[in-house]
Structure formats: structure tokens, C-alpha cells
Design an enzyme around this catalytic site. Structure first.
Site, PDB file in Angstrom:
ATOM      1  N   GLU A  85       0.784  -1.231   0.000  1.00 31.52           N
ATOM      2  CA  GLU A  85       0.000   0.000   0.000  1.00 31.52           C
ATOM      3  C   GLU A  85       0.822   1.290   0.000  1.00 31.52           C
ATOM      4  O   GLU A  85       0.355   2.306  -0.506  1.00 31.52           O
ATOM      5  CB  GLU A  85      -0.932  -0.005   1.225  1.00 31.52           C
ATOM      6  CG  GLU A  85      -1.976  -1.112   1.216  1.00 31.52           C
ATOM      7  CD  GLU A  85      -2.943  -0.963   0.061  1.00 31.52           C
ATOM      8  OE1 GLU A  85      -3.740  -0.011   0.055  1.00 31.52           O
ATOM      9  OE2 GLU A  85      -2.872  -1.797  -0.875  1.00 31.52           O
ATOM     10  N   SER A 355     -48.043 -34.809  35.723  1.00 34.72           N
ATOM     11  CA  SER A 355     -47.716 -35.295  37.071  1.00 34.72           C
ATOM     12  C   SER A 355     -46.374 -34.803  37.589  1.00 34.72           C
ATOM     13  O   SER A 355     -46.020 -35.089  38.739  1.00 34.72           O
ATOM     14  CB  SER A 355     -47.755 -36.818  37.095  1.00 34.72           C
ATOM     15  OG  SER A 355     -49.084 -37.276  36.964  1.00 34.72           O
TER      16      SER A 355
END
Length: 690
Positions: A85, A355
Site C-alpha cells: 500500500e 404429574s
């Protein structure tokens, strides 16, 4: 000739232009300030881990970024980016005058539009503000770059650049890029991998090796050549570098599969209990460690997936497993894929308790003076306060104490107990144990003991975890700790718990529930080879089926329910080896298969001893008699009466503490129990939206 400018005029104009430019620069330098870093540039992914704190579960992110200290990376990582870059980065003053003039001439002479941004200028755009590509914007950017270059060392500028620049695949910063392309942290990047990432920076999406392998390879070679030319790598390193392989681009959404339910649950807890906003979660870079044990979670998913083929496509399965000592969720199954169904079967859907509700009456009785020696007739059918009740299979039992009533889940005995006790007292025990106060169907009629309430599976697991912890109630949670990006602990839940039941009461109740596994409908859990207390439950017409059990260390609840096309409840369609789907069938199978893994590395621990002399004390409920003898029977099969004649119901020794009103009128959401279910429960399942 008089009108042609002389050399003095030209020279003066030149110096005047230079002065004007210098003045403009000085004014601009003093006026243009470097803004505060943008929120986007500082946003980091929040990573969610399993309980080991090492294995990632998923991420929350606006952007995929993890900020790291890049000074700890090998030098060639940053040098590869510099070579690609801005080769003058280490020596320029933030701008490249030659590059600017070259780009200006190229643009003015009709060439393609060309930029001349240095790495520092790119850093300005990424980290502070995007000044656009206009000439004025570029000028402002150049001024800022010069200022930044004077104020910060080059190493810091490069560090910030590496942590903010976009590398493609949704990855911002070198750490996220390394994970996205190679599946490992940036600290493990090789020279070749660094060169590849740096090479595609100008057009990361277009030059991704998976998209354009030829261009990616060309850029890779270019970066290596420049690094060699600039003396950043040796000839040997250049010769050894070959085009690296990248992993597949993983675009799978974060909430896909069963883990989506875990991540959503963690996210909700972070907002409700840790006080984090959605924006903070997505951009704060937090480290979230959950309570989920990956081995256990995998076992839960496997146990559900091992159900035999042939079930209805509308069948839903929920599993919640809790560490009884802390309240931390060890495993949770809320569905197969969050992206296709956002209703968490474990935390959103409700199904009748059946139950599994009976132990709350058992505990209430023990708290109010009863002993395990107290009991009632188990005759069936039986009329109680104007309503007729039946046992499963309409089987009659002789007089049965609380242990036998629990082991064989005798409906008529338990309704008598709840009538004497007062339904609201039983409800209060359920709430103390872990049921929300607003649980659907938590009414005050004597038949509520058969399970008319419709909790979530996580509520059932929480309540039974309180039993497992011998009366200490813990807040059920999935987040173990939250650490911010600075490494400080931002949140950690309390795991102290609160004692809500007496240890003696819990020891007796646990003993009774152990007999469900030894002799009743929970015998499948005997395969675990250790003490287990449990209870099965099923709703009327088998619209839901549940198994919940615990050891001293872990509590796990499993629920099966089935919904119609419109989301309404429907009976579970039998399949596989069972002609009827009850709590002792597939729910017990899933529980046992899962717990075999969850308990594998835990020591075998026994439950506390029962209260001394519990069969010798007097009581207020039923008539105390010698301890009954229990006979092992296959799960869910009728248990024969042990005497030739069913004794008359014992005289009640105490009036009901709360009047039992007339049963509510039958409605789609509640039915008066007049027909037996597998264990006598009579409220419908409530699925998504119910």
C-alpha cells in the site's frame, strides 16, 4: 513586445504563488483539526464462548472486528501491508508529494482517475473520517495525515490501520481477516499468508482467491517481490513462499442451527441482567463466557437427533439441563434451527406439567406436618368434592403412603392430599421452587395437583434444580461472565442462591422421587447406575410428555409436544416402538442418553439421608401406617392392587385449608379432569404463541 511579461514579473508571480500556497497551507494546518475516532472504526465484535472460555460459540457484531495489539505480530505482517500500500510509509511525512504530482498529472492528462493516498491517509479515512474523493477532501485528508504523522509514531499508525482496514469476507482488521481466510489468529500468520492478505487490499471482494484466483496470485507475487526488494524478507523466505490455501468463505448466519437459541438467550440475559444495550453488545468487543458445557450441549443435540424416524413434522422437543449448585445452564435444546423457527421450545413454549406437578404437593405436605408415612386410599374412580377422578388405566390401589403415591403417581390419592392441604399452598411451593407467579393455568382447584399448570420447560428444570440443591433456589442463567475490551470484568452473576426449603423436607421428598426411578415410571434412568430422583408427566390426550430428573449435581427436564398447522395443540402422534407417547417413553430415553454423557466425568454422589424417624412421627394428612412395600413394575403399566379388597378411604384428620370451589366450565384452554391421562393431568399443551 511591451505587453509580454518580463522575467521580473514572472519571477515575482512565481514567488507570489509560492507565498499564497504556503499561506493557504499554514491557515489550513491551523484550522483543520483531526476529529475524534469514528464509532465505526472502534466497533469490535463481541465473542461468545462455551464454559471453557476458549471454544467460540458465536459472535454479536455490527462489523466483524477484533482489535489486537499488532506489535506482538511478526514484523512481516505489517511490512507486507506497507509493501503493498505505501512503500514510503516509514520515511514519508504522512503524504507522498511525488505520488500526488504523478496522480494529478495523470488525471489532468486524461488518464484514468488515480489516487495517491499514503497508508497514513488511508488510516485517516478508515479511523477518523471519510473525506470523500474530491480534491478538497483529499487536501483536508493530507493536512490531517501530516498532523497525525507528527503526533504519533509510525508503529502506532500502522497498528491502527491494521485493526481497521477491510480485508473482505466481512472482516475488518487483521485478526478477523486471518480467521476468515485461514481459520487461525493473526499471531499465526505466515509470510505467504500475510502477502496474500496485503495483496488483495485494494479490491478485497473482487480479488478474493475464491473469486479471482489468478488476480489474487498475481498480487501475492507482487507483494513478495516488493518485500524482497525493500529488504523486508530474505531471498530464502521469498523462495519458500507459495500461494497459501484459504478456507471456505463461511457466510452461515450466526443464529443458524440449535446454537441460535443459545445465543439469543445469552443476548437477552445480557440486556436484562448485565445492563448492556443492543448497540453495546454489537460494538463493544466484549468477551462473553457462557455456562454451556460444549460436551453436554453436543450430547443434548445428539440425544434429540437420535429419536427414531417417523414422528410428525410438528413434533417439538425441549431440553434444559442445569448445574444444581449454581443455576448455570449446562445444555439447552430449543429447536433444530433458530433461523427457521424463532420460538424456543425450552424457554418460550409452554406445555402442561402433568404429574411433574405432584411433588409440589408432596413438599407442601411435608412442610405442614405430614410425614412419608401419611397416605390415602388409591381407589379409582373416586368422587372428590363433586368431581370424579381416575388413576391411569383406571387401576385401583389400596391405601398408599406418600412414597407409594409418588412412586406410582396415584391420581386419586394426590387429589385427596391436595384437597386437605389447599391447592394454593401447593401453588406457593411451586413458585418458591422456580415457577413464575403468572404461570398459565396455576389455578386454585384441588385438581391442579394433576398438572393443569402449563410452565415452560426451563421453569420445570429450575424448580427441580431447587430440589436437587436440597432446598437452595438459584437463578437459572446462561451467562457466566462478561469481560470488556480492556480486560476488566463487567458483569458476573451471583450463584449464591437462597434457601427456600428445609433440608429435612428435601431429603424426604427426594427419597420419594427416587422410588419413581426404582419402581415407577422412571425405571429407564436406572441405566445411569447412580442415585436419580425423577418424575414423569403427560397431559390429557397425550398432547405433551415430560421427564424431569436430578442427581445431586445436575437437573435435566425434557418435554415433547406437538402443534397443529395453526400452532394449536394436538396429541402426539405415536411412532417407533411406543404405541402411546408418555413421559416414560421418549422423554425418559432422551433424558437417560443425555445424562449418561453429562454425568460421565462426575463422581457418583448419594442424596442426603432421609429425616430420622420420618415414619414414626404423627401427621395431619391421611393416616400414618407402616412403610408400604413397593414392587418394581414396568414403566407406565398398571400396578395391581396388593390386597383383595380396596380399603375404605381413611378418615381425614384435618379439614381442607382452602375451600375447593366448583370446577371451571370446560374451555379450549382448560378441562375438568374426568378422564384419565397417562398420569392424570388434564390441561392442554400450549405451543408457540399459546
Amino acid at each position: 513586445m511591451r505587453w509580454l511579461p518580463g522575467w521580473r514579473f514572472l519571477l515575482g508571480s512565481f514567488f507570489l504563488l509560492i507565498a499564497a500556497l504556503a499561506t493557504t497551507f499554514i491557515v489550513a494546518y491551523s484550522v483543520i483539526d483531526v476529529p475524534e475516532p469514528s464509532e465505526f472504526a472502534q466497533a469490535q465484535s463481541t465473542t461468545v464462548y462455551y464454559a471453557d472460555g476458549v471454544t467460540p460459540m458465536g459472535t454479536f457484531a455490527e462489523v466483524d472486528r477484533t482489535i489486537i495489539d499488532t506489535s506482538t505480530l511478526p514484523d512481516y505482517v505489517g511490512n507486507a501491508v506497507v509493501a503493498s500500500e505505501d512503500r514510503t510509509f516509514w520515511t514519508n511525512s504522512g503524504v507522498d508529494p511525488k505520488g500526488i504530482l504523478r496522480a494529478l498529472w495523470n488525471n489532468l492528462s486524461g488518464g484514468g482517475r488515480q489516487g495517491a493516498s499514503t497508508l497514513t491517509q488511508q488510516y485517516i479515512k478508515n479511523y477518523y473520517v471519510d473525506t470523500t474523493s474530491s480534491y478538497l477532501g483529499k487536501f483536508q485528508q493530507a493536512i490531517m495525515a501530516i498532523k497525525i504523522d507528527r503526533e504519533l509514531p509510525k508503529e502506532q499508525i500502522l497498528d491502527s490501520y491494521l485493526n481497521t482496514v477491510y480485508f473482505g469476507r466481512g472482516a475488518y482488521g487483521i485478526e478477523a481477516a486471518s480467521q476468515a481466510f485461514f481459520g487461525h489468529p493473526a499471531s499465526e500468520l505466515t509470510v505467504a499468508e500475510s502477502a496474500l492478505l496485503a495483496g488483495i487490499l485494494p479490491a478485497p471482494s473482487a480479488w478474493d482467491p475464491a473469486v479471482d484466483p489468478e488476480q489474487a496470485a498475481a498480487r501475492f507475487e507482487r507483494v513478495l517481490d516488493l518485500m524482497l526488494e525493500d529488504g523486508r524478507i530474505t531471498q530464502a523466505e521469498r523462495d519458500a513462499a507459495v500461494m497459501p490455501e484459504t478456507i471456505a468463505d463461511n457466510n452461515e448466519q450466526v443464529y443458524g442451527g440449535p446454537n441460535g437459541y443459545l445465543l439469543q438467550l445469552a443476548r437477552a440475559e445480557l440486556q436484562a441482567d448485565a445492563g448492556l444495550t443492543a448497540e453495546q453488545i454489537d460494538t463493544g468487543g466484549y468477551t462473553i463466557v457462557t455456562t454451556i458445557n460444549k460436551t453436554d450441549q453436543d450430547a443434548a443435540v445428539a440425544a434429540v437427533n437420535n429419536l427414531p424416524e417417523g414422528h410428525s413434522e410438528n413434533l417439538r422437543v425441549a431440553l434444559v439441563s442445569i448445574d444444581s449448585a449454581t443455576g448455570g445452564i449446562r445444555a439447552l435444546y430449543g429447536g433444530s434451527d433458530y433461523l427457521t423457527n424463532q420460538v424456543n421450545a425450552a424457554t418460550d413454549a409452554i406445555a402442561q406439567a402433568g404429574s411433574t406437578f405432584k411433588p409440589f404437593a408432596l413438599v407442601a405436605a411435608l412442610e405442614n406436618g405430614a410425614t412419608l408415612a401419611n397416605g390415602y386410599s388409591g381407589a379409582s374412580p373416586m368422587e372428590i368434592d363433586g368431581n370424579t377422578f381416575r388413576n391411569y388405566g383406571d387401576v385401583s390401589y389400596p391405601w398408599s403412603d406418600l412414597v407409594k403415591m409418588t412412586a406410582y403417581s396415584i391420581n386419586t390419592s394426590y387429589v385427596q392430599l391436595n384437597y386437605d392441604l389447599g391447592a394454593q399452598v401447593t401453588n406457593e411451593v411451586a413458585v418458591r421452587a422456580g415457577y413464575p407467579k403468572d404461570t398459565y393455568g396455576l389455578d386454585a382447584y384441588a385438581q391442579n395437583v394433576l398438572g393443569s399448570a402449563a410452565p415452560r420447560t426451563i421453569d420445570i428444570a429450575t424448580a427441580y434444580a431447587t430440589f436437587s440443591a436440597q432446598g437452595v433456589r438459584h437463578d437459572t442463567h446462561i451467562v457466566a461472565s462478561v469481560t470488556n475490551s480492556a480486560g476488566s470484568v463487567a458483569y458476573q452473576p451471583s450463584t449464591d442462591g437462597e434457601r427456600v426449603f428445609d433440608t429435612g423436607v428435601m431429603a424426604d421428598a427426594t427419597y420419594a422421587m427416587q422410588q419413581v426411578v426404582q419402581y415407577g415410571s422412571g425405571t429407564t434412568a436406572l441405566e445411569l447406575g447412580r442415585p436419580v430422583a425423577a418424575k414423569t408427566g403427560s397431559s390429557s390426550d397425550n398432547k405433551s410428555a415430560q421427564f424431569v430428573g436430578y442427581t445431586p449435581q445436575i437437573t435435566t427436564a425434557v418435554t415433547l409436544y406437538q402443534t397443529g398447522a395453526d400452532g394449536s395443540e394436538e396429541s402426539i402422534t405415536p411412532w417407533g416402538e411406543y404405541e402411546e407417547i408418555t413421559g416414560s417413553t421418549y422423554p425418559a430415553d432422551i433424558f437417560t442418553e443425555y445424562m449418561a454423557t453429562a454425568l460421565a466425568d462426575l463422581p457418583v454422589v448419594g442424596f442426603p439421608d432421609r429425616t430420622a424417624g420420618s415414619y414414626k412421627r404423627g401427621g395431619l394428612f391421611g393416616t400414618p401406617q407402616p412403610e408400604a412395600t413397593l414392587t418394581p413394575t414396568p414403566a407406565e403399566e398398571p400396578i395391581p392392587v396388593q390386597t383383595a379388597e380396596v380399603p375404605a378411604e381413611p378418615e381425614q384428620t384435618a379439614p381442607p385449608t382452602q375451600p375447593v370451589g366448583p370446577p371451571p366450565a370446560p374451555e379450549p384452554t382448560q378441562q375438568v379432569p374426568t378422564q384419565p391421562s397417562d398420569e392424570g393431568s388434564e390441561a392442554p399443551t400450549r405451543g408457540p404463541g399459546g
